[in-house]
Design a protein around this motif. Structure first.
Motif, PDB file in Angstrom:
ATOM      1  N   PRO A 119     -13.448  24.978  39.980  1.00 24.23           N
ATOM      2  CA  PRO A 119     -13.383  26.100  39.023  1.00 24.23           C
ATOM      3  C   PRO A 119     -13.682  27.420  39.727  1.00 24.23           C
ATOM      4  O   PRO A 119     -14.590  27.518  40.551  1.00 24.23           O
ATOM      5  CB  PRO A 119     -14.463  25.748  37.995  1.00 24.23           C
ATOM      6  N   LEU A 120     -12.911  28.449  39.394  1.00 28.12           N
ATOM      7  CA  LEU A 120     -13.063  29.754  40.040  1.00 28.12           C
ATOM      8  C   LEU A 120     -13.841  30.696  39.135  1.00 28.12           C
ATOM      9  O   LEU A 120     -13.539  30.836  37.951  1.00 28.12           O
ATOM     10  CB  LEU A 120     -11.689  30.347  40.340  1.00 28.12           C
ATOM     11  N   THR A 121     -14.849  31.310  39.725  1.00 24.50           N
ATOM     12  CA  THR A 121     -15.600  32.330  39.012  1.00 24.50           C
ATOM     13  C   THR A 121     -15.664  33.597  39.854  1.00 24.50           C
ATOM     14  O   THR A 121     -15.364  33.575  41.057  1.00 24.50           O
ATOM     15  CB  THR A 121     -17.037  31.872  38.708  1.00 24.50           C
ATOM     16  N   VAL A 122     -16.041  34.681  39.218  1.00 30.58           N
ATOM     17  CA  VAL A 122     -16.166  35.961  39.897  1.00 30.58           C
ATOM     18  C   VAL A 122     -17.548  36.528  39.604  1.00 30.58           C
ATOM     19  O   VAL A 122     -18.021  36.493  38.453  1.00 30.58           O
ATOM     20  CB  VAL A 122     -15.082  36.943  39.413  1.00 30.58           C
ATOM     21  N   ARG A 123     -18.214  37.043  40.629  1.00 25.98           N
ATOM     22  CA  ARG A 123     -19.460  37.792  40.452  1.00 25.98           C
ATOM     23  C   ARG A 123     -19.179  39.246  40.802  1.00 25.98           C
ATOM     24  O   ARG A 123     -18.575  39.529  41.854  1.00 25.98           O
ATOM     25  CB  ARG A 123     -20.570  37.234  41.348  1.00 25.98           C
ATOM     26  N   PHE A 124     -19.609  40.149  39.937  1.00 22.80           N
ATOM     27  CA  PHE A 124     -19.355  41.561  40.205  1.00 22.80           C
ATOM     28  C   PHE A 124     -20.568  42.388  39.805  1.00 22.80           C
ATOM     29  O   PHE A 124     -21.414  41.979  38.997  1.00 22.80           O
ATOM     30  CB  PHE A 124     -18.096  42.049  39.482  1.00 22.80           C
ATOM     31  N   VAL A 125     -20.639  43.574  40.381  1.00 22.76           N
ATOM     32  CA  VAL A 125     -21.740  44.490  40.124  1.00 22.76           C
ATOM     33  C   VAL A 125     -21.580  45.070  38.718  1.00 22.76           C
ATOM     34  O   VAL A 125     -20.480  45.501  38.342  1.00 22.76           O
ATOM     35  CB  VAL A 125     -21.759  45.618  41.175  1.00 22.76           C
ATOM     36  N   PRO A 126     -22.622  45.068  37.921  1.00 22.67           N
ATOM     37  CA  PRO A 126     -22.513  45.624  36.560  1.00 22.67           C
ATOM     38  C   PRO A 126     -21.983  47.052  36.576  1.00 22.67           C
ATOM     39  O   PRO A 126     -22.455  47.909  37.317  1.00 22.67           O
ATOM     40  CB  PRO A 126     -23.970  45.581  36.053  1.00 22.67           C
ATOM     41  N   GLY A 127     -20.968  47.269  35.765  1.00 22.36           N
ATOM     42  CA  GLY A 127     -20.367  48.593  35.676  1.00 22.36           C
ATOM     43  C   GLY A 127     -19.406  48.904  36.810  1.00 22.36           C
ATOM     44  O   GLY A 127     -18.765  49.962  36.804  1.00 22.36           O
ATOM     45  N   LYS A 128     -19.301  48.001  37.787  1.00 24.51           N
ATOM     46  CA  LYS A 128     -18.396  48.214  38.921  1.00 24.51           C
ATOM     47  C   LYS A 128     -17.577  46.938  39.166  1.00 24.51           C
ATOM     48  O   LYS A 128     -17.802  46.212  40.123  1.00 24.51           O
ATOM     49  CB  LYS A 128     -19.173  48.580  40.181  1.00 24.51           C
ATOM     50  N   PRO A 129     -16.645  46.631  38.278  1.00 20.63           N
ATOM     51  CA  PRO A 129     -15.878  45.382  38.413  1.00 20.63           C
ATOM     52  C   PRO A 129     -15.005  45.317  39.675  1.00 20.63           C
ATOM     53  O   PRO A 129     -14.587  44.231  40.063  1.00 20.63           O
ATOM     54  CB  PRO A 129     -15.015  45.362  37.144  1.00 20.63           C
ATOM     55  N   ASP A 130     -14.749  46.483  40.276  1.00 21.54           N
ATOM     56  CA  ASP A 130     -13.970  46.448  41.524  1.00 21.54           C
ATOM     57  C   ASP A 130     -14.777  45.867  42.681  1.00 21.54           C
ATOM     58  O   ASP A 130     -14.206  45.437  43.682  1.00 21.54           O
ATOM     59  CB  ASP A 130     -13.495  47.854  41.892  1.00 21.54           C
ATOM     60  N   GLU A 131     -16.099  45.867  42.558  1.00 17.90           N
ATOM     61  CA  GLU A 131     -16.964  45.308  43.600  1.00 17.90           C
ATOM     62  C   GLU A 131     -17.308  43.878  43.187  1.00 17.90           C
ATOM     63  O   GLU A 131     -18.306  43.626  42.503  1.00 17.90           O
ATOM     64  CB  GLU A 131     -18.224  46.155  43.771  1.00 17.90           C
ATOM     65  N   PHE A 132     -16.461  42.948  43.595  1.00 18.47           N
ATOM     66  CA  PHE A 132     -16.634  41.554  43.173  1.00 18.47           C
ATOM     67  C   PHE A 132     -16.445  40.608  44.359  1.00 18.47           C
ATOM     68  O   PHE A 132     -15.910  40.974  45.404  1.00 18.47           O
ATOM     69  CB  PHE A 132     -15.633  41.208  42.067  1.00 18.47           C
ATOM     70  N   VAL A 133     -16.873  39.364  44.149  1.00 17.55           N
ATOM     71  CA  VAL A 133     -16.637  38.293  45.108  1.00 17.55           C
ATOM     72  C   VAL A 133     -16.300  37.044  44.311  1.00 17.55           C
ATOM     73  O   VAL A 133     -16.940  36.751  43.289  1.00 17.55           O
ATOM     74  CB  VAL A 133     -17.868  38.060  46.009  1.00 17.55           C
ATOM     75  N   ILE A 134     -15.262  36.332  44.756  1.00 22.66           N
ATOM     76  CA  ILE A 134     -14.908  35.103  44.057  1.00 22.66           C
ATOM     77  C   ILE A 134     -15.740  33.951  44.609  1.00 22.66           C
ATOM     78  O   ILE A 134     -16.210  33.978  45.746  1.00 22.66           O
ATOM     79  CB  ILE A 134     -13.401  34.806  44.175  1.00 22.66           C
ATOM     80  N   SER A 135     -15.921  32.930  43.788  1.00 27.13           N
ATOM     81  CA  SER A 135     -16.792  31.812  44.158  1.00 27.13           C
ATOM     82  C   SER A 135     -16.271  31.074  45.385  1.00 27.13           C
ATOM     83  O   SER A 135     -17.055  30.584  46.201  1.00 27.13           O
ATOM     84  CB  SER A 135     -16.926  30.850  42.978  1.00 27.13           C
ATOM     85  N   TRP A 136     -14.948  30.993  45.543  1.00 27.62           N
ATOM     86  CA  TRP A 136     -14.406  30.311  46.723  1.00 27.62           C
ATOM     87  C   TRP A 136     -14.854  31.013  48.001  1.00 27.62           C
ATOM     88  O   TRP A 136     -15.273  30.377  48.965  1.00 27.62           O
ATOM     89  CB  TRP A 136     -12.873  30.281  46.676  1.00 27.62           C
ATOM     90  N   ALA A 137     -14.740  32.333  48.025  1.00 30.23           N
ATOM     91  CA  ALA A 137     -15.115  33.102  49.212  1.00 30.23           C
ATOM     92  C   ALA A 137     -16.617  33.042  49.456  1.00 30.23           C
ATOM     93  O   ALA A 137     -17.083  32.954  50.594  1.00 30.23           O
ATOM     94  CB  ALA A 137     -14.665  34.545  49.066  1.00 30.23           C
ATOM     95  N   ALA A 138     -17.410  33.082  48.365  1.00 24.84           N
ATOM     96  CA  ALA A 138     -18.863  33.049  48.514  1.00 24.84           C
ATOM     97  C   ALA A 138     -19.331  31.696  49.043  1.00 24.84           C
ATOM     98  O   ALA A 138     -20.243  31.623  49.876  1.00 24.84           O
ATOM     99  CB  ALA A 138     -19.531  33.363  47.175  1.00 24.84           C
ATOM    100  N   ALA A 139     -18.694  30.617  48.589  1.00 23.88           N
ATOM    101  CA  ALA A 139     -19.106  29.278  49.018  1.00 23.88           C
ATOM    102  C   ALA A 139     -18.687  28.979  50.454  1.00 23.88           C
ATOM    103  O   ALA A 139     -19.251  28.083  51.095  1.00 23.88           O
ATOM    104  CB  ALA A 139     -18.511  28.237  48.078  1.00 23.88           C
ATOM    105  N   ALA A 140     -17.716  29.717  50.957  1.00 23.37           N
ATOM    106  CA  ALA A 140     -17.187  29.441  52.302  1.00 23.37           C
ATOM    107  C   ALA A 140     -17.614  30.510  53.305  1.00 23.37           C
ATOM    108  O   ALA A 140     -16.911  30.745  54.291  1.00 23.37           O
ATOM    109  CB  ALA A 140     -15.662  29.352  52.250  1.00 23.37           C
ATOM    110  N   VAL A 141     -18.762  31.141  53.083  1.00 22.48           N
ATOM    111  CA  VAL A 141     -19.202  32.197  53.994  1.00 22.48           C
ATOM    112  C   VAL A 141     -19.363  31.670  55.414  1.00 22.48           C
ATOM    113  O   VAL A 141     -18.947  32.307  56.394  1.00 22.48           O
ATOM    114  CB  VAL A 141     -20.523  32.822  53.492  1.00 22.48           C
ATOM    115  N   GLY A 142     -19.965  30.491  55.551  1.00 21.50           N
ATOM    116  CA  GLY A 142     -20.155  29.912  56.882  1.00 21.50           C
ATOM    117  C   GLY A 142     -18.838  29.661  57.581  1.00 21.50           C
ATOM    118  O   GLY A 142     -18.678  29.954  58.777  1.00 21.50           O
ATOM    119  N   SER A 143     -17.854  29.121  56.852  1.00 18.09           N
ATOM    120  CA  SER A 143     -16.536  28.863  57.427  1.00 18.09           C
ATOM    121  C   SER A 143     -15.830  30.163  57.780  1.00 18.09           C
ATOM    122  O   SER A 143     -15.085  30.235  58.760  1.00 18.09           O
ATOM    123  CB  SER A 143     -15.690  28.051  56.438  1.00 18.09           C
ATOM    124  N   ARG A 144     -16.070  31.206  56.989  1.00 17.16           N
ATOM    125  CA  ARG A 144     -15.455  32.510  57.270  1.00 17.16           C
ATOM    126  C   ARG A 144     -16.041  33.115  58.544  1.00 17.16           C
ATOM    127  O   ARG A 144     -15.323  33.690  59.363  1.00 17.16           O
ATOM    128  CB  ARG A 144     -15.653  33.439  56.084  1.00 17.16           C
TER     129      ARG A 144
END
Length: 285
Positions: A119-144
């Motif tokens: 399942p894909l989710t997005v985390r973003f800064v309140p009031g700043k939806p352009d500043e977001f990270v998707i769960s796939w990218a966040a979970a794969a930080v080490g691989s990145r």
């Protein structure tokens, strides 16, 4: 040169002048390769700087306790080779806390493919939806990070280093050509093999490989010519004529069949070629 095949002095005693075009061509190609090597390294350094910034930003948003997390949809593509160096490009669509639709672009790489069925989710800064990270990218930080480090080995070290090494060889050949006018020596090396390189069944060039013996181990000298340019200057029974200079150690210049790039008087050139032809074994046909 230690280990050179013993032979008659085919050329008049050096030093010799070399075709200026030969020196100019080697220098131009050598410095162009060095410029390309530096350009690749600088370009990748800027790319890596941007990637590092993205990784830090994503990690900060993912760890921000005030960040808002909502479900999202991904519309894009995943590209990889054998499951490695996967590239994720596309558009993410989600709704902000007040229910308004929002979308943004994602573009990141991982060392190995991640599970895009999760399942894909997005985390973003309140009031700043352009500043977001998707769960796939966040979970794969080490691989990145691992992907970035491996690519850095290619972009900052391997490719530029290889080009720099090739450029150094070209510039060394130019230096040798100039040194021949001061202190030139001639040698006959043993021809090891002739490699024919073809493209679509058509001969592109021949590569003549000669053994260059040393005190500890042998190295090799090379000469490459297109079919219309000719061949190496062969010395019967299995040698090839090269020139060198003590001023530029561990470098030799393999001569072409017409003694190019040496600038010899026509009469001298013809005499040398006639002696080489006379020394060749008779053609059985």
């Amino acid at each position: 040169m230690s280990g050179a095949v013993a032979a008659t002095a085919w050329l008049p005693k050096g030093p010799w002048q070399v075709d200026p075009g030969y020196v100019r061509g080697k220098r131009i190609r050598g410095w162009l390769l060095r410029c390309v090597a530096l350009a690749i390294a600088v370009a990748y350094a800027f790319f890596a700087q941007g990637e590092i910034g993205d990784l830090r930003r994503d990690a900060a948003i993912a760890d921000d306790p005030a960040a808002i997390e909502v479900g999202a949809d991904f519309d894009g593509r995943v590209e990889s080779r054998w499951g490695l160096f996967a590239q994720y490009r596309g558009t993410v669509r989600f709704r902000t806390a007040d229910g308004r639709p929002h979308s943004g672009k994602v573009d990141f790489s991982t060392m190995t493919e991640i599970d895009t069925k999760a399942p894909l989710t997005v985390r973003f800064v309140p009031g700043k939806p352009d500043e977001f990270v998707i769960s796939w990218a966040a979970a794969a930080v080490g691989s990145r990070w691992l992907s970035l480090v491996v690519l850095a080995g290619f972009g900052l070290v391997l490719f530029p280093g290889m080009l720099w090494w090739l450029a150094s060889g070209l510039l060394a050949q130019a230096a040798l050509a100039l040194a021949l006018a001061v202190d030139g020596e001639q040698h006959v090396l043993r021809l090891v093999r002739v490699e024919e390189h073809k493209q679509y069944g058509r001969l592109v060039h021949r590569r003549f490989v000669a053994e260059m013996p040393g005190a500890k181990k042998s190295s090799f000298a090379y000469g490459v010519w297109k079919p219309k340019e000719g061949t190496a200057c062969l010395v019967p029974p299995d040698g090839v004529l090269v020139v060198s200079s003590p001023l530029v150690p561990r470098q030799v210049l393999m001569l072409r069949h017409d003694l190019w790039p040496l600038r010899l008087p026509d009469q001298v050139r013809q005499e040398v070629l006639a002696r080489l032809a006379a020394a060749a074994p008779p053609n059985p046909n």
